[in-house]
Design a protein around this motif. Structure first.
Motif, mmCIF file in Angstrom:
data_model
loop_
_atom_site.group_PDB
_atom_site.id
_atom_site.type_symbol
_atom_site.label_atom_id
_atom_site.label_comp_id
_atom_site.label_asym_id
_atom_site.label_seq_id
_atom_site.Cartn_x
_atom_site.Cartn_y
_atom_site.Cartn_z
ATOM 1 N N GLU A 108 -2.540 0.758 10.721
ATOM 2 C CA GLU A 108 -1.686 1.918 10.442
ATOM 3 C C GLU A 108 -2.480 3.192 10.202
ATOM 4 N N ALA A 109 -3.805 3.152 10.438
ATOM 5 C CA ALA A 109 -4.671 4.282 10.094
ATOM 6 C C ALA A 109 -4.201 5.613 10.685
ATOM 7 N N PRO A 110 -3.841 5.700 11.980
ATOM 8 C CA PRO A 110 -3.416 7.004 12.510
ATOM 9 C C PRO A 110 -2.171 7.559 11.818
ATOM 10 N N CYS B 22 -13.205 9.137 5.391
ATOM 11 C CA CYS B 22 -12.845 8.275 6.520
ATOM 12 C C CYS B 22 -11.961 7.141 6.036
ATOM 13 N N VAL B 23 -11.037 6.748 6.905
ATOM 14 C CA VAL B 23 -10.158 5.621 6.584
ATOM 15 C C VAL B 23 -10.975 4.331 6.615
ATOM 16 N N PHE B 24 -10.738 3.464 5.629
ATOM 17 C CA PHE B 24 -11.477 2.211 5.585
ATOM 18 C C PHE B 24 -10.670 1.202 4.781
ATOM 19 N N ASP B 25 -11.171 -0.014 4.756
ATOM 20 C CA ASP B 25 -10.613 -1.001 3.846
ATOM 21 C C ASP B 25 -11.766 -1.658 3.097
ATOM 22 N N SER B 26 -11.458 -2.183 1.933
ATOM 23 C CA SER B 26 -12.452 -2.880 1.123
ATOM 24 C C SER B 26 -11.895 -4.263 0.851
ATOM 25 N N SER B 27 -12.589 -5.291 1.370
ATOM 26 C CA SER B 27 -11.971 -6.612 1.354
ATOM 27 C C SER B 27 -12.649 -7.692 0.519
#
Length: 471
Positions: A323-325, A366-371
């Protein structure tokens, strides 16, 4: 007959590479044992029936279960366990997207003593959170090492309840390696369409479907919704540019309406993330959190020398998160209300994007994820400026780093959790990231299973899968 499990992907890579992908970890966890396994925010016995840690958090002693053998018939005592840990330490192992040798930073320099069923590990540095590494330390038969290194797709050989029986690009089949399993045969099949996965379970063509729409309506099946521990965030460039100023980083946090983003971008299928790790993480402080306060955000921007607003450049991939955009467009609309303009730079190649982030070549955010499910790993790999890990972007906070050091030396879990709660609160006041939400996920099981629950890490446990009517 086999129980069919539908997933968006059916990956099965080297067991000693680092991954946080649930669709791969659930397969690895069925083939391989680990010394310890995660249980809520703590740990339970795995292949190790008991363990002890020294007061300096460097020496770990494990007593292994007796009578365990690998799928190739060789015994699993302390010596092959040591061999697996040493293999994890290799520079060419532990690779995850954009970040090489993840495990080496924790295991390099360790000393081992293997004596029958007793294994002693003396770490080079204190690490009270060593179990966070061991829960992904899959124990592999040494006889399979060479074939794994050569890329043999059938080389997997562990001590887990299932052995690898067959695989293709779109399918993996495991068969029982021991008696008494609720489901003697499991087949993972790739199905990228979430609606097709749901229909297959409802029609009996499959028994389990992962990553289905949490808002799905189902017939004759159990839909289990759960909060994923993955954190959807924006990394902030604290090394150069406007976001070096903690007041502007804090202003971003206050300017964002997380509930509105969840409503508009995620259709309500997420929970606000008030800190750097999810509420399911060890040491998270769930009693405090920022609220939407655009007036305070404007005051902070003015104090930082931007009374008339400022322009920031943001990097955005087209997937991961998918869903980043849409998310970035919605964020831009919210930040515009406090005078912040976002210039958006899109990136099509997700792996190249990860390498750009690792090289610290991002614009302002910047868009990111932390998992990682490990609070310590997030602090160490992503926030500690002395480590300057793959995803670190210039942030520095001496108080937080002092708490990281104290946590490393504190074997007592309650005392260490208190230290991490302090770090959590400090990181709310001086944020390294813009934290947004934890997405909701759902898994679908054929039949009625009211007692089914997902582990805290969001990885389906095939050992605990209820008996299913196989196809």
């Amino acid at each position: 007959m086999t129980v069919t499990i539908l997933q968006p992907r059916v990956p099965l890579g080297d067991p000693h590479d680092c991954t946080d992908a649930a669709d791969e970890l659930c397969i690895l966890g069925a083939i391989y044992d680990t010394l310890l396994r995660r249980e809520d925010t703590g740990f339970a016995p795995g292949l190790a029936e008991s363990w002890q840690v020294s007061g300096d958090a460097r020496t770990w002693r494990f007593r292994l279960r007796d009578g365990v053998t690998f799928h190739d018939g060789t015994p699993c005592d302390a010596a092959p366990v040591q061999a697996s840990l040493e293999r994890m330490t290799r520079e060419d192992k532990g690779y995850t997207l954009g970040s090489p040798a993840v495990w080496r930073q924790y295991l390099h320099g360790a000393e081992y003593r293997a004596d029958g069923l007793d294994l002693t590990v003396r770490l080079a540095e204190p690490m009270a959170d060593f179990p966070d590494v061991l829960v992904q330390g899959f124990l592999v038969a040494p006889g399979a090492f060479a074939a794994l290194d050569a890329g043999d797709p059938m080389a997997h050989c562990g001590t887990g309840p299932y052995r690898l029986a067959a695989r293709s690009e779109d399918e993996i089949r495991l068969e029982a390696a021991s008696a008494g399993l609720a489901n003697p045969s499991l087949t993972w099949r790739r199905e990228p369409d979430p609606e097709a996965r749901r229909r297959a379970v409802e029609t009996g063509a499959a028994q389990v479907a992962t990553a289905v729409d949490p808002a799905s309506r189902t017939r004759g099946a159990t839909l289990h919704r759960y909060r994923a521990p993955v954190a959807i965030i924006y990394l902030l460039n604290a090394a150069k540019g406007p976001l070096q100023d903690p007041r502007i980083r804090r202003a971003l946090t206050l300017a964002v309406n997380r509930e509105a983003l969840i409503r508009d971008v995620m259709q309500g299928q997420a929970e606000p993330l008030p800190g750097f790790v999810s509420p399911a993480h060890f040491g998270a402080d769930t009693t405090t959190g920022d609220t939407h306060d655009p007036d305070s955000a404007r005051i902070l921007l003015a104090e930082a020398g931007h009374p008339n607003g400022l322009t920031l450049a943001v990097d955005c991939p087209t997937r991961l998160p998918d869903e980043a955009p849409e998310l970035t467009q919605a964020l831009a609309a919210q930040l515009a209300q406090v005078g912040i303009t976002l210039n958006i730079h899109m990136h099509q190649d997700r792996e190249a994007y990860a390498h750009m982030v690792r090289r610290k070549e991002i614009h302002d955010l910047c868009v990111f994820d932390s998992s990682p499910m490990s609070t310590f790993r997030v602090l160490y790999e992503k926030i500690d400026s002395r480590i300057a890990g793959a995803w670190w972007q210039g942030y520095e906070n001496a108080q937080v780093e002092a708490l990281i050091d104290a946590g490393r030396r504190t074997p007592d879990a309650a005392a260490r959790a208190a230290l991490y709660r302090q770090a959590y609160r400090l990181l709310q006041q001086d944020p390294p990231w813009l934290t947004l939400y934890n997405p909701m996920r759902a898994i679908l099981l054929a039949g009625d299973h009211p007692g089914f629950a997902m582990p805290a890490d969001g990885v389906p446990d095939m050992r605990a899968l209820p008996a299913m009517e196989a196809s």
